[in-house]
Design a protein around this motif. Structure first.
Motif, PDB file in Angstrom:
ATOM      1  N   ARG A   1     -13.007 -22.374 -49.013  1.00 26.53           N
ATOM      2  CA  ARG A   1     -13.190 -21.260 -48.311  1.00 26.53           C
ATOM      3  C   ARG A   1     -14.502 -20.556 -47.506  1.00 26.53           C
ATOM      4  O   ARG A   1     -15.763 -21.741 -47.461  1.00 26.53           O
TER       5      ARG A   1
ATOM      6  N   LEU B   1     -16.900 -19.751 -45.303  1.00 27.83           N
ATOM      7  CA  LEU B   1     -18.318 -20.469 -43.921  1.00 27.83           C
ATOM      8  C   LEU B   1     -17.945 -22.037 -44.641  1.00 27.83           C
ATOM      9  O   LEU B   1     -17.907 -22.923 -43.625  1.00 27.83           O
TER      10      LEU B   1
ATOM     11  N   ASP C   1     -15.352 -28.772 -53.427  1.00 25.37           N
ATOM     12  CA  ASP C   1     -15.482 -27.183 -54.548  1.00 25.37           C
ATOM     13  C   ASP C   1     -14.596 -27.242 -55.637  1.00 25.37           C
ATOM     14  O   ASP C   1     -14.097 -28.480 -55.516  1.00 25.37           O
TER      15      ASP C   1
ATOM     16  N   ASP D   1     -17.835 -29.272 -59.333  1.00 27.21           N
ATOM     17  CA  ASP D   1     -18.911 -27.833 -59.793  1.00 27.21           C
ATOM     18  C   ASP D   1     -20.608 -29.077 -59.283  1.00 27.21           C
ATOM     19  O   ASP D   1     -20.975 -29.495 -60.413  1.00 27.21           O
TER      20      ASP D   1
ATOM     21  N   TYR E   1     -30.581 -12.665 -55.733  1.00 30.24           N
ATOM     22  CA  TYR E   1     -30.213 -12.677 -54.830  1.00 30.24           C
ATOM     23  C   TYR E   1     -30.961 -13.378 -53.690  1.00 30.24           C
ATOM     24  O   TYR E   1     -31.068 -14.265 -53.359  1.00 30.24           O
TER      25      TYR E   1
ATOM     26  N   ILE F   1     -21.958 -12.610 -42.754  1.00 28.94           N
ATOM     27  CA  ILE F   1     -21.117 -12.626 -42.153  1.00 28.94           C
ATOM     28  C   ILE F   1     -19.326 -12.488 -43.229  1.00 28.94           C
ATOM     29  O   ILE F   1     -19.078 -13.325 -43.720  1.00 28.94           O
TER      30      ILE F   1
ATOM     31  N   ARG G   1     -13.547 -13.054 -49.193  1.00 34.71           N
ATOM     32  CA  ARG G   1     -14.123 -12.097 -50.168  1.00 34.71           C
ATOM     33  C   ARG G   1     -14.654 -10.623 -49.316  1.00 34.71           C
ATOM     34  O   ARG G   1     -14.375  -9.936 -50.526  1.00 34.71           O
TER      35      ARG G   1
END
Ligand code: NAD
Length: 240
Positions: free
Chosen positions: A6, A8, A27, A54, A147, A180, A184
């Motif tokens: 999902r 980007l 994913d 993962d 982050y 962007i 979510r």
């Protein structure tokens, strides 16, 4: 292409496939989005396979890279993009685990991935690594220090690995999006989007296609003399 079920990652995988790449769509194994991306690429006449795993663990990276190499041979373009939750925390509430979580996605995962694809890229005489960073490596946002710190560390890895791998013909770059909106962000208040857009010189929110375009360029022969760089895709939003 990691985290491609999902957001980007899905847009980048689709754009790379449209540009002629055979794409291994990674994913988490439980992701249904990755299978949908594979189906969409194939329906459009492109080549794609599922490469679940993962990517914050050696086992998951091993499984994903093995699936890709079994299907297509050595990987020539690696795009680490996966992210987990991105919790906000002000400094007085921050824990060491808050700092470690983004580091797992933005430094450990790229490290494991690069190490896994390196033998194949070296044997093939070169390749491209295009890591999805963030403009928050260089900007700031209140509550986002963990982050930002992980994205800044990721950029340092990009620059240093670019030098270390240049002799192997492997270019290492980053694409650094601004905010962007993706799935979510669906419940984001319109006023919040408007306030952000007001600070963007180009006067609009970016789209996944804007980011994908930069990745496709860095993966292409047109960018063969570009390494150790970060291409920022944020409409000119700087230091606000
Ligand atoms: N969307 C933005 O505003 C924005 C801005 C700047 C940077 N970025 C960066 O772009 C990248 C993608 O962000 P996004 O917004 O598309 O996120 P997203 O949450 O929409 O997608 C992330 C994907 O990664 C997958 N994933 C989670 N854990 C995984 C794991 N351990 N292994 C494999 N896959 C896993 C998820 O299932 C999901 O499909 C991230 O590196 C993020 O930091 C995004």
């Amino acid at each position: 292409m990691t985290g491609a079920g999902r957001g980007l990652g899905a847009a980048i995988a689709t754009a790379l496939a449209a540009d002629g790449c055979a794409v291994a769509v990674n994913d988490l194994p439980e992701s249904s989005g990755a299978a949908a991306v594979v189906d969409a690429v194939q329906a459009a006449g492109g080549e794609a396979i599922l490469a679940p795993g993962d990517v914050t663990t050696p086992e998951g990276v091993g499984a994903a890279v093995a699936a890709a190499e079994d299907a297509f041979g050595p990987i020539d373009v690696l795009v680490p993009c996966a992210t987990g939750p991105q919790p906000e925390a002000a400094v007085e509430h921050m824990t060491w685990e808050d700092l470690l979580l983004p580091l797992r996605f933005f430094t450990l995962s790229p490290l494991l991935l690069v190490q896994a694809v390196l033998p194949g890229m070296r044997a093939a005489g070169g390749g491209r690594v295009v890591i999805i960073g963030s403009d928050l490596a260089q900007r700031t946002d209140v509550g986002w220090s963990a982050y930002s710190a992980a994205k800044a560390a990721q950029l340092a890895l990009v620059r240093t690995w670019a030098r270390e791998l240049a002799a192997d013909g492997i270019n290492v770059n980053a694409v650094a999006p601004g905010w962007i909106p993706v799935e979510r962000h669906a419940s984001t208040a319109p006023e919040h989007l408007a306030a952000y857009t007001a600070r963007v010189p180009l006067g609009r929110m970016g789209t996944p296609a804007d980011v994908a375009g930069a990745v496709v360029w860095l993966a292409s022969s047109a960018a063969s003399f570009v390494t150790g760089e970060q291409v920022t895709v944020n409409g000119g939003h700087r230091l606000t």
